[in-house]
Design a protein around this motif. Structure first.
Motif, PDB file in Angstrom:
ATOM      1  N   GLU A 231       0.876  -1.297  -0.066  1.00 57.07           N
ATOM      2  CA  GLU A 231      -0.178   0.161   0.120  1.00 57.07           C
ATOM      3  C   GLU A 231       0.624   1.197   0.076  1.00 57.07           C
ATOM      4  O   GLU A 231       0.356   2.426  -0.673  1.00 57.07           O
ATOM      5  N   SER A 232       2.094   1.309   0.683  1.00 61.98           N
ATOM      6  CA  SER A 232       2.939   2.184   0.473  1.00 61.98           C
ATOM      7  C   SER A 232       4.361   2.057  -0.075  1.00 61.98           C
ATOM      8  O   SER A 232       4.725   0.784  -0.081  1.00 61.98           O
ATOM      9  N   GLU A 233       5.050   2.989  -0.659  1.00 64.08           N
ATOM     10  CA  GLU A 233       6.292   2.728  -1.129  1.00 64.08           C
ATOM     11  C   GLU A 233       7.316   2.215   0.041  1.00 64.08           C
ATOM     12  O   GLU A 233       8.017   1.418   0.019  1.00 64.08           O
ATOM     13  N   GLU A 234       7.322   2.771   1.104  1.00 61.75           N
ATOM     14  CA  GLU A 234       8.000   2.541   2.204  1.00 61.75           C
ATOM     15  C   GLU A 234       7.811   1.138   2.671  1.00 61.75           C
ATOM     16  O   GLU A 234       8.892   0.338   2.805  1.00 61.75           O
ATOM     17  N   ALA A 236       6.663  -1.362   0.763  1.00 59.73           N
ATOM     18  CA  ALA A 236       7.408  -2.243  -0.210  1.00 59.73           C
ATOM     19  C   ALA A 236       8.669  -2.316  -0.362  1.00 59.73           C
ATOM     20  O   ALA A 236       9.287  -3.481  -0.428  1.00 59.73           O
ATOM     21  N   ARG A 237       9.282  -1.270  -0.144  1.00 58.29           N
ATOM     22  CA  ARG A 237      10.953  -1.408   0.105  1.00 58.29           C
ATOM     23  C   ARG A 237      11.273  -2.155   1.277  1.00 58.29           C
ATOM     24  O   ARG A 237      12.389  -2.697   1.168  1.00 58.29           O
ATOM     25  N   ARG A 238      10.598  -2.082   2.303  1.00 57.34           N
ATOM     26  CA  ARG A 238      10.995  -2.858   3.426  1.00 57.34           C
ATOM     27  C   ARG A 238      10.808  -4.071   3.190  1.00 57.34           C
ATOM     28  O   ARG A 238      11.686  -5.207   3.368  1.00 57.34           O
ATOM     29  N   GLN A 239       9.641  -4.477   2.759  1.00 55.61           N
ATOM     30  CA  GLN A 239       9.550  -6.231   2.167  1.00 55.61           C
ATOM     31  C   GLN A 239      10.473  -6.487   1.277  1.00 55.61           C
ATOM     32  O   GLN A 239      10.888  -7.818   1.228  1.00 55.61           O
ATOM     33  N   PHE A 240      11.009  -5.748   0.524  1.00 56.03           N
ATOM     34  CA  PHE A 240      12.122  -6.079  -0.723  1.00 56.03           C
ATOM     35  C   PHE A 240      13.388  -6.523   0.110  1.00 56.03           C
ATOM     36  O   PHE A 240      14.182  -7.056  -0.579  1.00 56.03           O
ATOM     37  N   THR A 241      13.474  -5.916   1.114  1.00 56.39           N
ATOM     38  CA  THR A 241      14.691  -6.176   2.036  1.00 56.39           C
ATOM     39  C   THR A 241      14.851  -7.831   2.257  1.00 56.39           C
ATOM     40  O   THR A 241      16.068  -8.288   2.340  1.00 56.39           O
ATOM     41  N   VAL A 242      13.792  -8.423   2.173  1.00 50.63           N
ATOM     42  CA  VAL A 242      14.042  -9.751   2.305  1.00 50.63           C
ATOM     43  C   VAL A 242      14.659 -10.493   1.119  1.00 50.63           C
ATOM     44  O   VAL A 242      15.520 -11.345   1.467  1.00 50.63           O
ATOM     45  N   VAL A 243      14.554 -10.289   0.057  1.00 52.10           N
ATOM     46  CA  VAL A 243      15.286 -10.882  -1.149  1.00 52.10           C
ATOM     47  C   VAL A 243      16.658 -10.366  -1.188  1.00 52.10           C
ATOM     48  O   VAL A 243      17.668 -10.960  -1.548  1.00 52.10           O
ATOM     49  N   GLU A 244      16.904  -9.143  -0.825  1.00 51.19           N
ATOM     50  CA  GLU A 244      18.066  -8.364  -0.662  1.00 51.19           C
ATOM     51  C   GLU A 244      19.130  -9.065   0.036  1.00 51.19           C
ATOM     52  O   GLU A 244      20.063  -9.363  -0.311  1.00 51.19           O
ATOM     53  N   GLN A 245      18.375  -9.484   1.304  1.00 51.07           N
ATOM     54  CA  GLN A 245      19.295 -10.211   2.386  1.00 51.07           C
ATOM     55  C   GLN A 245      19.632 -11.484   1.824  1.00 51.07           C
ATOM     56  O   GLN A 245      20.760 -12.056   1.798  1.00 51.07           O
ATOM     57  N   MET A 246      18.459 -12.165   0.990  1.00 51.13           N
ATOM     58  CA  MET A 246      18.909 -13.316   0.508  1.00 51.13           C
ATOM     59  C   MET A 246      20.070 -13.281  -0.312  1.00 51.13           C
ATOM     60  O   MET A 246      20.890 -14.337  -0.365  1.00 51.13           O
ATOM     61  N   ILE A 247      20.014 -12.463  -1.133  1.00 47.81           N
ATOM     62  CA  ILE A 247      21.275 -12.370  -2.383  1.00 47.81           C
ATOM     63  C   ILE A 247      22.434 -11.922  -1.657  1.00 47.81           C
ATOM     64  O   ILE A 247      23.391 -12.567  -2.168  1.00 47.81           O
ATOM     65  N   PRO A 264      15.441  -0.542   5.050  1.00 49.03           N
ATOM     66  CA  PRO A 264      16.265  -0.590   4.043  1.00 49.03           C
ATOM     67  C   PRO A 264      17.597  -0.074   4.069  1.00 49.03           C
ATOM     68  O   PRO A 264      18.646  -0.276   3.687  1.00 49.03           O
ATOM     69  N   ASP A 265      17.687   1.114   5.060  1.00 46.42           N
ATOM     70  CA  ASP A 265      18.855   1.905   5.181  1.00 46.42           C
ATOM     71  C   ASP A 265      20.087   1.101   5.870  1.00 46.42           C
ATOM     72  O   ASP A 265      21.293   1.157   5.533  1.00 46.42           O
ATOM     73  N   SER A 266      19.656   0.065   6.471  1.00 44.60           N
ATOM     74  CA  SER A 266      20.620  -0.882   7.188  1.00 44.60           C
ATOM     75  C   SER A 266      21.507  -1.772   6.338  1.00 44.60           C
ATOM     76  O   SER A 266      22.236  -2.216   6.651  1.00 44.60           O
ATOM     77  N   LEU A 267      20.947  -1.957   5.173  1.00 46.69           N
ATOM     78  CA  LEU A 267      21.569  -2.502   4.009  1.00 46.69           C
ATOM     79  C   LEU A 267      22.385  -1.692   3.195  1.00 46.69           C
ATOM     80  O   LEU A 267      22.956  -2.368   2.185  1.00 46.69           O
ATOM     81  N   GLU A 268      22.598  -0.401   3.387  1.00 48.78           N
ATOM     82  CA  GLU A 268      23.146   0.268   2.348  1.00 48.78           C
ATOM     83  C   GLU A 268      24.587  -0.058   1.947  1.00 48.78           C
ATOM     84  O   GLU A 268      25.142   0.057   0.911  1.00 48.78           O
ATOM     85  N   GLY A 269      25.517  -0.604   3.155  1.00 48.50           N
ATOM     86  CA  GLY A 269      26.739  -0.754   2.989  1.00 48.50           C
ATOM     87  C   GLY A 269      26.814  -2.064   2.157  1.00 48.50           C
ATOM     88  O   GLY A 269      27.889  -2.419   1.674  1.00 48.50           O
ATOM     89  N   GLN A 270      25.857  -2.830   2.126  1.00 45.47           N
ATOM     90  CA  GLN A 270      25.967  -4.183   1.504  1.00 45.47           C
ATOM     91  C   GLN A 270      25.075  -4.330   0.263  1.00 45.47           C
ATOM     92  O   GLN A 270      25.473  -5.311  -0.328  1.00 45.47           O
ATOM     93  N   ARG A 271      24.262  -3.359  -0.076  1.00 43.52           N
ATOM     94  CA  ARG A 271      23.359  -3.368  -1.360  1.00 43.52           C
ATOM     95  C   ARG A 271      24.331  -3.479  -2.735  1.00 43.52           C
ATOM     96  O   ARG A 271      23.602  -4.089  -3.340  1.00 43.52           O
ATOM     97  N   GLN A 279      18.400  -6.159 -10.612  1.00 38.97           N
ATOM     98  CA  GLN A 279      17.980  -4.766 -11.124  1.00 38.97           C
ATOM     99  C   GLN A 279      16.680  -4.907 -11.893  1.00 38.97           C
ATOM    100  O   GLN A 279      16.193  -3.891 -12.059  1.00 38.97           O
ATOM    101  N   ILE A 280      16.377  -5.983 -12.313  1.00 34.09           N
ATOM    102  CA  ILE A 280      15.067  -6.367 -13.094  1.00 34.09           C
ATOM    103  C   ILE A 280      14.088  -6.559 -11.892  1.00 34.09           C
ATOM    104  O   ILE A 280      13.660  -7.418 -11.699  1.00 34.09           O
ATOM    105  N   SER A 281      13.647  -5.341 -11.281  1.00 29.82           N
ATOM    106  CA  SER A 281      12.656  -5.646 -10.287  1.00 29.82           C
ATOM    107  C   SER A 281      11.408  -4.196 -10.385  1.00 29.82           C
ATOM    108  O   SER A 281      11.973  -3.312 -10.781  1.00 29.82           O
ATOM    109  N   ALA A 282      10.243  -4.604  -9.827  1.00 25.49           N
ATOM    110  CA  ALA A 282       9.308  -3.610  -9.768  1.00 25.49           C
ATOM    111  C   ALA A 282       8.812  -3.535  -8.236  1.00 25.49           C
ATOM    112  O   ALA A 282       8.101  -4.505  -7.849  1.00 25.49           O
ATOM    113  N   VAL A 283       9.194  -2.491  -7.417  1.00 28.08           N
ATOM    114  CA  VAL A 283       8.898  -2.493  -6.277  1.00 28.08           C
ATOM    115  C   VAL A 283       8.091  -1.168  -5.823  1.00 28.08           C
ATOM    116  O   VAL A 283       8.543   0.042  -6.331  1.00 28.08           O
ATOM    117  N   GLY A 284       6.981  -1.250  -5.080  1.00 28.87           N
ATOM    118  CA  GLY A 284       6.555   0.280  -4.705  1.00 28.87           C
ATOM    119  C   GLY A 284       5.031  -0.159  -4.407  1.00 28.87           C
ATOM    120  O   GLY A 284       4.261  -1.028  -4.256  1.00 28.87           O
TER     121      GLY A 284
END
Length: 329
Positions: A231-234, A236-247, A264-271, A279-284
Protein backbone atom coordinates in the motif's frame (compact mmCIF):
# COMPACT_ATOMS: atom_id res chain seq x y z
CA UNK A 1 -1.95 -4.58 -19.61
CA UNK A 2 -2.99 -7.20 -22.10
CA UNK A 3 -0.14 -9.71 -21.78
CA UNK A 4 -0.47 -12.70 -19.43
CA UNK A 5 1.02 -12.58 -15.95
CA UNK A 6 2.43 -15.64 -14.19
CA UNK A 7 4.21 -16.63 -10.97
CA UNK A 8 7.50 -18.39 -10.23
CA UNK A 9 7.60 -19.97 -6.78
CA UNK A 10 10.81 -21.27 -5.17
CA UNK A 11 8.97 -22.19 -1.95
CA UNK A 12 10.99 -19.99 0.40
CA UNK A 13 11.47 -21.22 3.98
CA UNK A 14 11.35 -18.35 6.52
CA UNK A 15 13.62 -18.42 9.57
CA UNK A 16 11.88 -20.40 12.30
CA UNK A 17 9.70 -22.34 9.86
CA UNK A 18 9.99 -25.84 8.45
CA UNK A 19 9.89 -27.04 4.86
CA UNK A 20 6.49 -28.53 5.67
CA UNK A 21 5.15 -25.09 6.64
CA UNK A 22 6.70 -23.46 3.57
CA UNK A 23 5.09 -25.99 1.25
CA UNK A 24 1.71 -25.54 2.94
CA UNK A 25 2.00 -21.76 2.45
CA UNK A 26 2.94 -22.29 -1.19
CA UNK A 27 -0.14 -24.43 -1.79
CA UNK A 28 -2.35 -21.77 -0.17
CA UNK A 29 -0.80 -19.15 -2.46
CA UNK A 30 -1.47 -21.44 -5.44
CA UNK A 31 -5.17 -21.45 -4.62
CA UNK A 32 -5.09 -17.66 -4.35
CA UNK A 33 -3.28 -17.24 -7.68
CA UNK A 34 -5.83 -19.50 -9.34
CA UNK A 35 -8.70 -17.33 -8.07
CA UNK A 36 -6.97 -14.06 -8.98
CA UNK A 37 -6.48 -14.93 -12.66
CA UNK A 38 -2.73 -15.55 -13.02
CA UNK A 39 -1.86 -17.49 -16.16
CA UNK A 40 0.59 -20.06 -14.82
CA UNK A 41 2.40 -21.07 -11.66
CA UNK A 42 5.87 -22.58 -12.01
CA UNK A 43 8.21 -24.15 -9.49
CA UNK A 44 12.00 -23.98 -9.91
CA UNK A 45 14.36 -26.84 -9.07
CA UNK A 46 17.02 -26.12 -6.45
CA UNK A 47 19.13 -28.47 -4.34
CA UNK A 48 21.15 -28.16 -1.13
CA UNK A 49 19.62 -24.75 -0.52
CA UNK A 50 18.49 -24.35 3.10
CA UNK A 51 16.15 -21.43 2.41
CA UNK A 52 14.21 -23.07 -0.44
CA UNK A 53 11.96 -26.16 -0.46
CA UNK A 54 11.66 -26.44 -4.26
CA UNK A 55 13.76 -29.51 -4.96
CA UNK A 56 11.17 -32.07 -6.12
CA UNK A 57 9.32 -29.98 -8.69
CA UNK A 58 7.04 -32.73 -10.00
CA UNK A 59 5.66 -33.32 -6.50
CA UNK A 60 5.05 -29.62 -5.92
CA UNK A 61 3.35 -29.32 -9.30
CA UNK A 62 1.07 -32.25 -8.50
CA UNK A 63 0.18 -30.70 -5.15
CA UNK A 64 -0.58 -27.30 -6.68
CA UNK A 65 -2.55 -28.78 -9.58
CA UNK A 66 -4.63 -30.75 -7.07
CA UNK A 67 -5.73 -27.64 -5.18
CA UNK A 68 -6.39 -25.43 -8.24
CA UNK A 69 -8.82 -25.57 -11.15
CA UNK A 70 -7.76 -23.21 -13.93
CA UNK A 71 -4.16 -22.03 -13.66
CA UNK A 72 -1.41 -23.79 -15.64
CA UNK A 73 1.15 -25.43 -13.35
CA UNK A 74 4.65 -26.42 -14.32
CA UNK A 75 8.40 -26.46 -13.88
CA UNK A 76 10.42 -23.33 -14.28
CA UNK A 77 12.30 -25.43 -14.46
CA UNK A 78 13.65 -28.93 -14.41
CA UNK A 79 17.44 -28.84 -14.66
CA UNK A 80 17.52 -31.52 -17.32
CA UNK A 81 21.11 -32.75 -16.96
CA UNK A 82 20.24 -33.72 -13.36
CA UNK A 83 17.70 -36.24 -14.66
CA UNK A 84 17.28 -39.08 -17.11
CA UNK A 85 15.02 -37.70 -19.89
CA UNK A 86 12.86 -40.84 -19.81
CA UNK A 87 12.16 -40.28 -16.10
CA UNK A 88 11.18 -36.66 -16.84
CA UNK A 89 8.85 -37.84 -19.60
CA UNK A 90 7.26 -40.38 -17.27
CA UNK A 91 6.83 -37.89 -14.42
CA UNK A 92 5.39 -35.07 -16.51
CA UNK A 93 3.34 -37.41 -18.65
CA UNK A 94 1.85 -38.80 -15.45
CA UNK A 95 1.10 -35.25 -14.27
CA UNK A 96 -0.67 -34.53 -17.56
CA UNK A 97 -2.65 -37.75 -17.29
CA UNK A 98 -3.66 -36.82 -13.75
CA UNK A 99 -4.38 -33.11 -14.23
CA UNK A 100 -5.13 -32.67 -17.92
CA UNK A 101 -3.83 -29.97 -20.23
CA UNK A 102 -2.53 -27.66 -17.48
CA UNK A 103 1.04 -28.93 -17.18
CA UNK A 104 4.13 -27.09 -18.51
CA UNK A 105 7.71 -28.35 -18.64
CA UNK A 106 10.44 -25.72 -18.59
CA UNK A 107 13.95 -27.11 -19.05
CA UNK A 108 17.29 -25.63 -18.06
CA UNK A 109 20.93 -26.65 -18.37
CA UNK A 110 22.22 -25.15 -15.09
CA UNK A 111 22.79 -27.45 -12.11
CA UNK A 112 20.51 -25.54 -9.75
CA UNK A 113 23.05 -26.21 -7.03
CA UNK A 114 26.73 -26.35 -6.12
CA UNK A 115 29.24 -28.65 -7.92
CA UNK A 116 29.38 -31.25 -5.12
CA UNK A 117 25.59 -31.59 -4.99
CA UNK A 118 25.47 -31.74 -8.80
CA UNK A 119 27.86 -34.69 -8.62
CA UNK A 120 25.64 -36.37 -6.02
CA UNK A 121 22.70 -35.99 -8.39
CA UNK A 122 24.54 -38.04 -11.01
CA UNK A 123 24.64 -35.10 -13.36
CA UNK A 124 25.01 -35.83 -17.08
CA UNK A 125 26.22 -33.60 -19.90
CA UNK A 126 24.88 -30.05 -20.11
CA UNK A 127 26.43 -29.44 -23.52
CA UNK A 128 24.03 -27.78 -25.99
CA UNK A 129 23.95 -30.74 -28.38
CA UNK A 130 23.18 -33.24 -25.60
CA UNK A 131 20.55 -30.88 -24.16
CA UNK A 132 18.88 -30.52 -27.58
CA UNK A 133 18.92 -34.30 -28.11
CA UNK A 134 17.23 -34.82 -24.74
CA UNK A 135 14.49 -32.36 -25.72
CA UNK A 136 14.09 -34.19 -29.04
CA UNK A 137 13.66 -37.48 -27.17
CA UNK A 138 11.26 -35.95 -24.66
CA UNK A 139 9.02 -34.70 -27.42
CA UNK A 140 9.01 -38.20 -28.87
CA UNK A 141 7.86 -39.64 -25.56
CA UNK A 142 5.18 -36.94 -25.23
CA UNK A 143 4.04 -37.40 -28.84
CA UNK A 144 1.33 -39.67 -30.26
CA UNK A 145 3.85 -42.36 -31.17
CA UNK A 146 5.24 -42.24 -27.64
CA UNK A 147 8.81 -43.05 -28.63
CA UNK A 148 12.09 -41.16 -28.41
CA UNK A 149 13.75 -40.61 -31.77
CA UNK A 150 17.11 -41.95 -30.58
CA UNK A 151 15.49 -44.90 -28.76
CA UNK A 152 12.52 -45.91 -30.94
CA UNK A 153 11.75 -49.12 -29.06
CA UNK A 154 11.35 -47.34 -25.69
CA UNK A 155 7.86 -46.09 -24.87
CA UNK A 156 6.50 -44.25 -21.83
CA UNK A 157 3.26 -43.50 -19.99
CA UNK A 158 3.55 -39.96 -21.38
CA UNK A 159 2.37 -41.04 -24.84
CA UNK A 160 -0.04 -38.56 -26.41
CA UNK A 161 0.11 -35.99 -23.61
CA UNK A 162 1.97 -33.40 -25.73
CA UNK A 163 3.25 -31.58 -22.63
CA UNK A 164 4.49 -28.14 -23.78
CA UNK A 165 8.26 -27.74 -23.48
CA UNK A 166 9.99 -24.43 -22.78
CA UNK A 167 13.69 -23.62 -22.76
CA UNK A 168 14.96 -21.60 -19.81
CA UNK A 169 17.99 -19.35 -19.86
CA UNK A 170 19.57 -16.04 -18.95
CA UNK A 171 22.28 -15.85 -21.63
CA UNK A 172 22.63 -15.82 -25.39
CA UNK A 173 23.53 -19.52 -25.27
CA UNK A 174 20.16 -20.53 -23.83
CA UNK A 175 18.39 -18.10 -26.14
CA UNK A 176 20.11 -19.59 -29.19
CA UNK A 177 19.11 -23.12 -28.19
CA UNK A 178 15.48 -22.08 -27.69
CA UNK A 179 15.40 -20.29 -31.04
CA UNK A 180 17.03 -23.07 -33.02
CA UNK A 181 14.63 -25.61 -31.50
CA UNK A 182 11.60 -23.42 -32.28
CA UNK A 183 10.42 -23.46 -28.66
CA UNK A 184 9.15 -20.77 -26.29
CA UNK A 185 11.86 -19.10 -24.22
CA UNK A 186 11.61 -18.28 -20.52
CA UNK A 187 14.15 -15.54 -19.79
CA UNK A 188 15.59 -15.58 -16.27
CA UNK A 189 15.96 -11.80 -16.19
CA UNK A 190 14.88 -11.66 -12.54
CA UNK A 191 18.33 -12.90 -11.45
CA UNK A 192 20.42 -12.83 -14.65
CA UNK A 193 19.99 -9.36 -16.15
CA UNK A 194 23.38 -8.89 -17.83
CA UNK A 195 22.60 -10.36 -21.27
CA UNK A 196 18.84 -9.98 -21.55
CA UNK A 197 18.78 -7.57 -24.49
CA UNK A 198 21.30 -9.63 -26.45
CA UNK A 199 19.54 -12.88 -25.50
CA UNK A 200 16.19 -11.61 -26.75
CA UNK A 201 17.73 -10.51 -30.03
CA UNK A 202 19.53 -13.83 -30.51
CA UNK A 203 16.38 -15.79 -29.70
CA UNK A 204 14.28 -13.92 -32.24
CA UNK A 205 16.95 -13.98 -34.94
CA UNK A 206 17.71 -17.69 -34.52
CA UNK A 207 14.08 -18.86 -34.25
CA UNK A 208 13.28 -21.71 -36.64
CA UNK A 209 9.70 -22.65 -37.34
CA UNK A 210 10.84 -25.65 -39.38
CA UNK A 211 12.96 -27.27 -36.64
CA UNK A 212 11.85 -30.87 -35.88
CA UNK A 213 11.18 -29.78 -32.30
CA UNK A 214 9.26 -26.59 -33.18
CA UNK A 215 5.85 -26.33 -31.53
CA UNK A 216 5.00 -22.64 -32.07
CA UNK A 217 4.93 -20.60 -35.26
CA UNK A 218 6.69 -17.49 -33.95
CA UNK A 219 8.99 -16.53 -31.05
CA UNK A 220 7.40 -16.34 -27.61
CA UNK A 221 9.23 -14.83 -24.63
CA UNK A 222 8.22 -14.98 -20.99
CA UNK A 223 10.51 -12.72 -18.95
CA UNK A 224 11.11 -12.86 -15.20
CA UNK A 225 10.81 -9.85 -12.91
CA UNK A 226 11.00 -9.45 -9.13
CA UNK A 227 7.85 -7.81 -7.80
CA UNK A 228 6.81 -6.47 -4.40
CA UNK A 229 3.60 -4.46 -4.17
CA UNK A 230 2.35 -2.81 -0.98
CA UNK A 231 0.00 0.00 0.00
CA UNK A 232 2.95 2.35 0.54
CA UNK A 233 6.35 2.68 -1.11
CA UNK A 234 8.02 2.52 2.29
CA UNK A 235 6.41 -0.83 3.13
CA UNK A 236 7.24 -2.25 -0.32
CA UNK A 237 10.89 -1.22 0.06
CA UNK A 238 10.96 -2.78 3.51
CA UNK A 239 9.51 -6.05 2.20
CA UNK A 240 12.01 -6.05 -0.67
CA UNK A 241 14.84 -6.27 1.86
CA UNK A 242 13.87 -9.93 2.28
CA UNK A 243 15.21 -10.84 -1.16
CA UNK A 244 18.06 -8.34 -0.86
CA UNK A 245 19.26 -10.15 2.27
CA UNK A 246 18.89 -13.47 0.47
CA UNK A 247 21.18 -12.36 -2.38
CA UNK A 248 23.68 -10.76 0.02
CA UNK A 249 23.81 -14.07 1.92
CA UNK A 250 24.45 -15.89 -1.35
CA UNK A 251 27.42 -13.66 -2.15
CA UNK A 252 28.81 -13.97 1.37
CA UNK A 253 28.44 -17.75 1.51
CA UNK A 254 26.05 -17.53 4.45
CA UNK A 255 23.59 -20.43 4.63
CA UNK A 256 20.45 -19.44 6.50
CA UNK A 257 16.73 -19.34 5.93
CA UNK A 258 14.70 -16.39 4.69
CA UNK A 259 15.15 -13.45 7.04
CA UNK A 260 12.50 -10.96 8.17
CA UNK A 261 12.41 -7.53 6.52
CA UNK A 262 14.63 -4.81 7.90
CA UNK A 263 15.04 -1.05 7.55
CA UNK A 264 16.30 -0.59 3.96
CA UNK A 265 18.91 1.90 5.18
CA UNK A 266 20.54 -0.85 7.25
CA UNK A 267 21.60 -2.64 4.05
CA UNK A 268 23.17 0.39 2.42
CA UNK A 269 26.74 -0.79 2.97
CA UNK A 270 26.00 -4.22 1.49
CA UNK A 271 23.51 -3.35 -1.22
CA UNK A 272 26.15 -3.40 -3.95
CA UNK A 273 26.20 -7.19 -3.56
CA UNK A 274 22.56 -7.50 -4.61
CA UNK A 275 21.91 -4.51 -6.87
CA UNK A 276 23.07 -6.02 -10.15
CA UNK A 277 21.32 -9.35 -9.75
CA UNK A 278 18.06 -7.65 -8.68
CA UNK A 279 18.03 -4.79 -11.15
CA UNK A 280 15.01 -6.22 -12.99
CA UNK A 281 12.53 -5.47 -10.22
CA UNK A 282 9.27 -3.59 -9.72
CA UNK A 283 8.83 -2.41 -6.15
CA UNK A 284 6.39 0.09 -4.67
CA UNK A 285 2.73 1.05 -4.66
CA UNK A 286 0.40 -0.46 -7.29
CA UNK A 287 0.76 2.55 -9.61
CA UNK A 288 4.54 2.56 -9.28
CA UNK A 289 4.83 -1.17 -9.95
CA UNK A 290 2.52 -1.01 -12.95
CA UNK A 291 4.65 1.73 -14.52
CA UNK A 292 7.86 -0.20 -13.86
CA UNK A 293 6.47 -3.41 -15.32
CA UNK A 294 5.08 -1.63 -18.37
CA UNK A 295 8.51 -0.09 -18.98
CA UNK A 296 10.10 -3.54 -18.79
CA UNK A 297 7.58 -4.94 -21.27
CA UNK A 298 8.27 -2.03 -23.62
CA UNK A 299 12.02 -2.63 -23.34
CA UNK A 300 11.88 -6.39 -23.94
CA UNK A 301 8.78 -6.87 -26.05
CA UNK A 302 7.96 -9.80 -23.75
CA UNK A 303 4.83 -11.78 -24.58
CA UNK A 304 4.31 -12.70 -20.92
CA UNK A 305 5.81 -11.81 -17.54
CA UNK A 306 6.58 -14.24 -14.74
CA UNK A 307 6.87 -12.61 -11.34
CA UNK A 308 9.00 -13.62 -8.35
CA UNK A 309 8.01 -12.43 -4.87
CA UNK A 310 9.93 -13.45 -1.76
CA UNK A 311 8.45 -12.72 1.64
CA UNK A 312 9.18 -13.67 5.22
CA UNK A 313 5.48 -13.49 6.05
CA UNK A 314 3.27 -15.43 3.58
CA UNK A 315 0.52 -12.87 4.18
CA UNK A 316 2.77 -10.13 2.75
CA UNK A 317 3.40 -12.19 -0.38
CA UNK A 318 -0.29 -12.94 -0.82
CA UNK A 319 -1.15 -9.27 -0.38
CA UNK A 320 1.37 -8.37 -3.07
CA UNK A 321 -0.21 -10.95 -5.40
CA UNK A 322 -3.66 -9.48 -4.73
CA UNK A 323 -2.61 -5.87 -5.34
CA UNK A 324 -0.74 -6.86 -8.50
CA UNK A 325 -3.70 -8.79 -9.88
CA UNK A 326 -6.04 -5.87 -9.21
CA UNK A 327 -3.89 -3.46 -11.22
CA UNK A 328 -3.00 -5.89 -14.04
CA UNK A 329 -6.12 -7.87 -14.89
Amino acid sequence: MSIPLSILDLVAIPEGNSAREAIASSMASARLADRLGYNRLWFAEHHNTPNLAASATALLISGAASVTERIRVGAGGVMLPNHAPLMVAEQYGTLANMHGDRIDLGLGRAPGTDPMTAQALGRSSAEPQAFAQSIYDLQGWFGPEGQARSMPIVSAVSEGTEVPIWVLGSTVSGASIAGQLGLPFSLASHFGPDQIDQAIQVYRESFKTDAPTARIDKPYIMAGINVVVAESEEEARRQFTVVEQMIIDLHQGRRRRIQPPVDPDSLEGQRALSQNMLQISAVGTPDMVKAQMEAFVERTGADELITVTYAFDPAARDRSLELLAKLWF
